[in-house]
Design a protein around this motif. Structure first.
Motif, PDB file in Angstrom:
ATOM      1  N   TRP A  94       0.804  -1.222   0.000  1.00 59.29           N
ATOM      2  CA  TRP A  94       0.000   0.000   0.000  1.00 59.29           C
ATOM      3  C   TRP A  94       0.840   1.276   0.000  1.00 59.29           C
ATOM      4  O   TRP A  94       0.295   2.371  -0.094  1.00 59.29           O
ATOM      5  CB  TRP A  94      -0.911   0.004   1.240  1.00 59.29           C
ATOM      6  CG  TRP A  94      -0.154  -0.297   2.512  1.00 59.29           C
ATOM      7  CD1 TRP A  94       0.072  -1.528   3.049  1.00 59.29           C
ATOM      8  CD2 TRP A  94       0.519   0.636   3.365  1.00 59.29           C
ATOM      9  NE1 TRP A  94       0.833  -1.427   4.196  1.00 59.29           N
ATOM     10  CE2 TRP A  94       1.118  -0.108   4.410  1.00 59.29           C
ATOM     11  CE3 TRP A  94       0.665   2.029   3.353  1.00 59.29           C
ATOM     12  CZ2 TRP A  94       1.856   0.499   5.433  1.00 59.29           C
ATOM     13  CZ3 TRP A  94       1.405   2.632   4.373  1.00 59.29           C
ATOM     14  CH2 TRP A  94       1.993   1.858   5.393  1.00 59.29           C
ATOM     15  N   VAL A  95       2.156   1.165   0.086  1.00 58.85           N
ATOM     16  CA  VAL A  95       2.990   2.344   0.353  1.00 58.85           C
ATOM     17  C   VAL A  95       3.120   3.270  -0.859  1.00 58.85           C
ATOM     18  O   VAL A  95       3.057   2.827  -2.011  1.00 58.85           O
ATOM     19  CB  VAL A  95       4.402   1.949   0.842  1.00 58.85           C
ATOM     20  CG1 VAL A  95       4.314   1.119   2.110  1.00 58.85           C
ATOM     21  CG2 VAL A  95       5.159   1.187  -0.237  1.00 58.85           C
ATOM     22  N   THR A  96       3.314   4.553  -0.587  1.00 51.71           N
ATOM     23  CA  THR A  96       3.506   5.523  -1.669  1.00 51.71           C
ATOM     24  C   THR A  96       4.999   5.833  -1.795  1.00 51.71           C
ATOM     25  O   THR A  96       5.502   6.803  -1.252  1.00 51.71           O
ATOM     26  CB  THR A  96       2.731   6.826  -1.395  1.00 51.71           C
ATOM     27  OG1 THR A  96       3.068   7.282  -0.085  1.00 51.71           O
ATOM     28  CG2 THR A  96       1.243   6.622  -1.464  1.00 51.71           C
ATOM     29  N   THR A  97       5.674   4.953  -2.517  1.00 54.82           N
ATOM     30  CA  THR A  97       7.109   5.131  -2.723  1.00 54.82           C
ATOM     31  C   THR A  97       7.422   5.324  -4.202  1.00 54.82           C
ATOM     32  O   THR A  97       8.574   5.276  -4.608  1.00 54.82           O
ATOM     33  CB  THR A  97       7.871   3.894  -2.202  1.00 54.82           C
ATOM     34  OG1 THR A  97       7.233   2.724  -2.737  1.00 54.82           O
ATOM     35  CG2 THR A  97       7.842   3.814  -0.694  1.00 54.82           C
ATOM     36  N   GLY A  98       6.397   5.548  -4.990  1.00 61.30           N
ATOM     37  CA  GLY A  98       6.572   5.700  -6.434  1.00 61.30           C
ATOM     38  C   GLY A  98       5.922   4.529  -7.160  1.00 61.30           C
ATOM     39  O   GLY A  98       6.185   3.376  -6.827  1.00 61.30           O
ATOM     40  N   LYS A  99       5.072   4.847  -8.149  1.00 58.31           N
ATOM     41  CA  LYS A  99       4.336   3.808  -8.879  1.00 58.31           C
ATOM     42  C   LYS A  99       5.251   3.118  -9.879  1.00 58.31           C
ATOM     43  O   LYS A  99       5.701   3.726 -10.840  1.00 58.31           O
ATOM     44  CB  LYS A  99       3.148   4.429  -9.622  1.00 58.31           C
ATOM     45  CG  LYS A  99       2.332   3.428 -10.412  1.00 58.31           C
ATOM     46  CD  LYS A  99       1.610   4.100 -11.569  1.00 58.31           C
ATOM     47  CE  LYS A  99       0.913   3.123 -12.481  1.00 58.31           C
ATOM     48  NZ  LYS A  99       1.767   2.061 -13.036  1.00 58.31           N
ATOM     49  N   GLN A 150       8.074   8.691 -13.466  1.00 59.71           N
ATOM     50  CA  GLN A 150       6.789   8.282 -12.865  1.00 59.71           C
ATOM     51  C   GLN A 150       6.997   7.385 -11.635  1.00 59.71           C
ATOM     52  O   GLN A 150       6.357   7.575 -10.608  1.00 59.71           O
ATOM     53  CB  GLN A 150       5.955   7.530 -13.908  1.00 59.71           C
ATOM     54  CG  GLN A 150       4.617   7.037 -13.386  1.00 59.71           C
ATOM     55  CD  GLN A 150       3.931   6.101 -14.374  1.00 59.71           C
ATOM     56  OE1 GLN A 150       4.579   5.472 -15.199  1.00 59.71           O
ATOM     57  NE2 GLN A 150       2.613   6.034 -14.290  1.00 59.71           N
ATOM     58  N   SER A 151       7.916   6.449 -11.754  1.00 56.40           N
ATOM     59  CA  SER A 151       8.094   5.476 -10.669  1.00 56.40           C
ATOM     60  C   SER A 151       8.840   6.068  -9.475  1.00 56.40           C
ATOM     61  O   SER A 151       8.982   5.417  -8.444  1.00 56.40           O
ATOM     62  CB  SER A 151       8.841   4.251 -11.187  1.00 56.40           C
ATOM     63  OG  SER A 151      10.134   4.637 -11.592  1.00 56.40           O
ATOM     64  N   LEU A 210       0.167   9.852 -18.692  1.00 56.45           N
ATOM     65  CA  LEU A 210       0.080   9.937 -17.231  1.00 56.45           C
ATOM     66  C   LEU A 210      -1.237  10.525 -16.739  1.00 56.45           C
ATOM     67  O   LEU A 210      -1.502  10.541 -15.545  1.00 56.45           O
ATOM     68  CB  LEU A 210       1.257  10.750 -16.662  1.00 56.45           C
ATOM     69  CG  LEU A 210       2.297   9.886 -15.942  1.00 56.45           C
ATOM     70  CD1 LEU A 210       2.982   8.953 -16.910  1.00 56.45           C
ATOM     71  CD2 LEU A 210       3.285  10.744 -15.212  1.00 56.45           C
ATOM     72  N   MET A 211      -2.057  11.036 -17.689  1.00 60.03           N
ATOM     73  CA  MET A 211      -3.396  11.485 -17.281  1.00 60.03           C
ATOM     74  C   MET A 211      -4.288  10.243 -17.235  1.00 60.03           C
ATOM     75  O   MET A 211      -4.318   9.458 -18.182  1.00 60.03           O
ATOM     76  CB  MET A 211      -3.971  12.491 -18.283  1.00 60.03           C
ATOM     77  CG  MET A 211      -3.340  13.880 -18.242  1.00 60.03           C
ATOM     78  SD  MET A 211      -3.444  14.737 -16.652  1.00 60.03           S
ATOM     79  CE  MET A 211      -5.191  15.119 -16.546  1.00 60.03           C
ATOM     80  N   THR A 212      -5.013  10.059 -16.146  1.00 57.55           N
ATOM     81  CA  THR A 212      -5.902   8.900 -16.038  1.00 57.55           C
ATOM     82  C   THR A 212      -7.186   9.157 -16.833  1.00 57.55           C
ATOM     83  O   THR A 212      -7.385  10.253 -17.353  1.00 57.55           O
ATOM     84  CB  THR A 212      -6.295   8.641 -14.569  1.00 57.55           C
ATOM     85  OG1 THR A 212      -7.071   9.743 -14.111  1.00 57.55           O
ATOM     86  CG2 THR A 212      -5.068   8.480 -13.687  1.00 57.55           C
ATOM     87  N   ASP A 213      -8.039   8.152 -16.909  1.00 59.42           N
ATOM     88  CA  ASP A 213      -9.303   8.307 -17.640  1.00 59.42           C
ATOM     89  C   ASP A 213     -10.392   8.963 -16.796  1.00 59.42           C
ATOM     90  O   ASP A 213     -11.502   9.173 -17.267  1.00 59.42           O
ATOM     91  CB  ASP A 213      -9.799   6.929 -18.124  1.00 59.42           C
ATOM     92  CG  ASP A 213      -8.917   6.406 -19.249  1.00 59.42           C
ATOM     93  OD1 ASP A 213      -8.310   7.238 -19.950  1.00 59.42           O
ATOM     94  OD2 ASP A 213      -8.820   5.172 -19.409  1.00 59.42           O
ATOM     95  N   ASN A 214     -10.097   9.261 -15.551  1.00 63.30           N
ATOM     96  CA  ASN A 214     -11.117   9.881 -14.693  1.00 63.30           C
ATOM     97  C   ASN A 214     -11.495  11.262 -15.222  1.00 63.30           C
ATOM     98  O   ASN A 214     -10.635  12.021 -15.673  1.00 63.30           O
ATOM     99  CB  ASN A 214     -10.612  10.011 -13.260  1.00 63.30           C
ATOM    100  CG  ASN A 214     -10.389   8.652 -12.624  1.00 63.30           C
ATOM    101  OD1 ASN A 214     -11.126   7.717 -12.904  1.00 63.30           O
ATOM    102  ND2 ASN A 214      -9.373   8.540 -11.792  1.00 63.30           N
ATOM    103  N   ASP A 229      -1.314   9.735 -12.895  1.00 61.88           N
ATOM    104  CA  ASP A 229      -1.009   8.340 -12.595  1.00 61.88           C
ATOM    105  C   ASP A 229       0.323   8.187 -11.868  1.00 61.88           C
ATOM    106  O   ASP A 229       1.260   7.577 -12.381  1.00 61.88           O
ATOM    107  CB  ASP A 229      -1.023   7.529 -13.900  1.00 61.88           C
ATOM    108  CG  ASP A 229      -1.034   6.028 -13.634  1.00 61.88           C
ATOM    109  OD1 ASP A 229      -1.381   5.629 -12.508  1.00 61.88           O
ATOM    110  OD2 ASP A 229      -0.674   5.271 -14.548  1.00 61.88           O
ATOM    111  N   VAL A 230       0.400   8.776 -10.692  1.00 63.05           N
ATOM    112  CA  VAL A 230       1.566   8.574  -9.822  1.00 63.05           C
ATOM    113  C   VAL A 230       1.034   8.259  -8.419  1.00 63.05           C
ATOM    114  O   VAL A 230      -0.158   8.389  -8.174  1.00 63.05           O
ATOM    115  CB  VAL A 230       2.485   9.827  -9.759  1.00 63.05           C
ATOM    116  CG1 VAL A 230       3.110  10.116 -11.105  1.00 63.05           C
ATOM    117  CG2 VAL A 230       1.728  11.049  -9.230  1.00 63.05           C
ATOM    118  N   ASP A 231       1.926   7.855  -7.519  1.00 63.88           N
ATOM    119  CA  ASP A 231       1.529   7.653  -6.124  1.00 63.88           C
ATOM    120  C   ASP A 231       1.206   9.011  -5.498  1.00 63.88           C
ATOM    121  O   ASP A 231       1.914  10.000  -5.757  1.00 63.88           O
ATOM    122  CB  ASP A 231       2.664   6.986  -5.331  1.00 63.88           C
ATOM    123  CG  ASP A 231       2.692   5.477  -5.539  1.00 63.88           C
ATOM    124  OD1 ASP A 231       1.824   4.966  -6.269  1.00 63.88           O
ATOM    125  OD2 ASP A 231       3.587   4.826  -4.968  1.00 63.88           O
TER     126      ASP A 231
END
Ligand SMILES: Cc1ncc(C[n+]2csc(CCOP(=O)(O)OP(=O)(O)O)c2C)c(N)n1
Lengths: 356, 264
Positions: A199-204, B56-57, B25-29, B76-78
């Motif tokens: 669940w962590v936010t460390t980068g997707k 992104q990551s 990186l833009m979502t479909d929302n 689309d990022v955390d």
């Protein structure tokens, strides 16, 4: 770092235990009677010892939100403060509880309300055990009664926080924070945790969906659903209830006290027994979950209970709920920074319970 | 003649001639912003920058409380959603524990310059290596058009219905100029997104603000002066003209601090 036996203040034990428990970060703001935590950490250079980050924030508002940020990375984060500062934490704690993040929050309680005193108190019981901030939530609350437990509960706190993805509060006071006692410190624990990190936010990364940590649900149906999930978790947490029984087996009169007050009452048990009064003491170690089941069972065996707290009477409400009218339950305690003596407690026990 | 038009449209559709595209990186929302508002444009720019930099990551965003509270639905990022005003403190926690990641906050003027003034100034003063994207629309959009710290003198809002009276309500605060004075800021700029030229400049600014994180030289802050056609109770076109005539004189566009040096 091997096991060590040291002479430490309660606050120093918290700090040393945080390093040894493998904490990744501490954020805090100075306030008496707990400033030694940050001072000890700064002196110890945990960045060099374990890589732990220590930062003095500009306020408790900032500190708790730094905790929020760092905790979202799935790391072990701890903060400490005292009553007025913990009041400022409350919005952040509510967000952290709502977003289900693990962290350890230490409150070295002082007398209030307002700026109050810098002497010990237990008047933050309601705030700590009933939620504190806005919304339906609970912290898991541990109440140490010795410097040893101050250290041990930091480690235990992290374990429970990650197990339930819930903030854990160590509710202590200026007395335990300031006294020096012998403490056996556990060996250095690895900073990495073995708990679920999905669940962590460390980068997707390409292998997963993006993670979002939020406490917002614009649709009330969804918010209710989330609340049901939280409530189910709190129900599960009930299995973590911990308490200590002191001379309870043959007790006719029971004192219920935690933290510093339990230390005072331990002496009262002796004084009472010297006088032929069969007194016992039940010390809740977890204040949430509360040992209600145990107290209800004890209510079938004893004639009355006295909740002894350094407050105008907060925990007594939980004792009464647990006992559910079976026997008389009264409150006694000094407050506003005053600590009752064993003799004062004995007098109150005789007056309010034994003679009734 | 007819043939020619067909040829041209074929050329346009040919992917190799594509100039603008929707960022992956833009979502479909569906964007929750009012049509005509600047928030959506800035979201697209951030998506483009993060995508083009290939980070992104390694990027984590901190959403504020305000119209952009749902920013995490669109990029689309955390993401983390911070309490009102506390995004710079949340970002500090993230950055301190993950110094190699790209951490940014996205905040409105109420969030950054009223309730979060302390967190903004101190994150800037500590020189956190983060990026702050600051949308200044001179009003509280989300809660329905109340006065903001950045509301212009005389400007009517729902809580200054007779216009902002500076003698009792104080003056509009120039947070960007203010934090530029602090040694902890490295890049401070003010831009707009109401015209294509401005959009291009803002994108460059956002890119620089992200790239700077690698240098570890402090905060990069990009203010975007934006319209709030709904809150200002104007059509999008009228609000943009009003913004040029009223907001820009008080909040002049351009770089304020570059590479740690104040622009003279
Ligand atoms: C502690 C707290 N106080 C107040 C609010 C209500 N609130 C939500 S958004 C907002 C103002 C947001 O305005 P701004 O930051 O300018 O962003 P905009 O909506 O204009 O983009 C306020 C006051 C809140 N959510 N939390």
């Amino acid at each position: 770092m091997k096991k060590d036996i040291l002479l430490l203040k309660g606050n120093e034990a918290i700090a040393e235990a945080a390093i040894r428990a493998g904490a990744d970060a501490y954020f805090g703001y100075p306030i008496t009677p707990q400033s030694e935590v940050l001072e000890y950490l700064m002196l110890e250079k945990p960045e060099e010892r374990t890589g732990m980050v220590v930062l003095q924030a500009e306020s408790e508002l900032a500190a708790i939100n730094m905790v929020f940020g760092a905790a979202s990375a799935g790391r072990k984060v701890i903060t400490s403060s005292s009553s007025p500062g913990v009041s400022l934490y409350q919005e952040g704690i509510s967000y952290i509880a709502g977003a289900e993040l693990p962290c350890v929050i230490v409150n070295i309680v002082r007398g209030g309300p307002g700026l109050g005193t810098i002497q010990p108190s237990q008047a933050d019981y309601f705030q700590s055990t009933k939620g504190g901030g806005h919304g339906d939530y609970h912290l898991l609350v541990l109440a140490p009664a010795s410097v040893q437990e101050m250290a041990d509960f930091v480690k235990l706190g992290f374990e429970l926080a990650f197990k339930y993805r819930n903030p854990v509060m160590i509710l202590s006071d200026g007395l335990i924070g300031q006294i020096m006692e012998k403490v056996e410190l556990f060996e250095q624990v690895d900073r990495a945790t073995e708990f679920d990190q999905s669940w962590v936010t460390t980068g997707k990364t390409p292998d997963r969906e993006r993670n979002i940590i939020t406490s917002l649900n614009l649709q009330s149906v969804m918010q209710e659903k989330h609340n049901f999930k939280l409530q189910a978790k709190y129900k599960k947490m009930q299995s973590e209830v911990r308490f200590e029984e002191i001379e309870c087996e043959d007790a006719e009169y029971l004192m219920v006290a935690y933290g510093s007050s339990a230390r005072v009452c331990q002496k009262t048990v002796q004084l009472a027994r010297d006088k032929g009064i069969k007194a016992g003491l039940l010390r809740p170690i977890t204040l949430y979950p509360y040992p209600s089941g145990k107290l209800n069972e004890m209510a079938d065996r004893v004639k009355g209970m006295l909740s002894v707290e350094m407050s105008a009477g907060q925990m007594v409400e939980d004792v009464r709920l647990a006992v559910n009218g079976k026997i008389p339950v009264e409150h006694y305690g000094r407050f506003g920074g005053m600590v009752h003596s064993p003799r004062e407690v004995l007098e109150a026990l005789e007056e309010k319970i034994v003679k009734k | 003649m007819k043939m020619e038009v067909q040829d041209i449209s074929k050329q346009i559709i040919d992917p190799k001639n594509l100039v603008y595209d929707r960022s992956p990186l833009m979502t479909d929302n569906v964007l929750t912003y009012c049509p005509g508002c600047g928030h959506g444009v800035v979201h697209h720019l951030m998506a483009e920058v993060i995508d083009e930099m290939g980070i992104q990551s390694e990027t984590i965003g901190v959403a504020p409380v305000g119209c952009s509270v749902l920013a995490y639905e669109f990029l689309d990022v955390d993401w983390l959603q911070a309490p009102h005003g506390r995004a710079p403190a949340v970002a500090t926690g993230l950055k301190r524990i993950m110094p190699e990641k790209y951490i940014f906050t996205y905040q409105g003027d109420g969030d950054l310059a009223a309730i979060g003034t302390g967190e903004t100034i101190h994150a800037c003063n500590r020189g956190e290596h983060i990026t702050i994207i600051f949308i200044n629309n001179g009003i509280y959009g989300m809660t329905g058009g109340q006065m903001a710290p950045t509301t212009l003198p005389g400007m009517a809002t729902s809580t200054s219905p007779y216009g902002r009276d500076v003698s009792t309500m104080g003056y509009p605060i120039k947070m960007t100029e203010l934090v530029a004075q602090l040694p902890g800021t490295y890049y401070v700029t003010r831009q707009a997104v109401h015209k294509p030229g401005n959009v291009r400049k803002t994108k460059k600014a956002i890119q620089k603000a992200f790239e700077n994180q690698k240098l570890k030289k402090g905060v990069s802050l990009v203010e975007v002066v934006s319209n709030c056609n709904n809150g200002w109770k104007m059509t999008p076109v009228k609000s943009n003209t009003w913004m040029e005539e009223n907001m820009f004189p008080y909040y002049p566009l351009g770089d304020i601090k570059v590479d740690g040096e104040l622009v003279k």
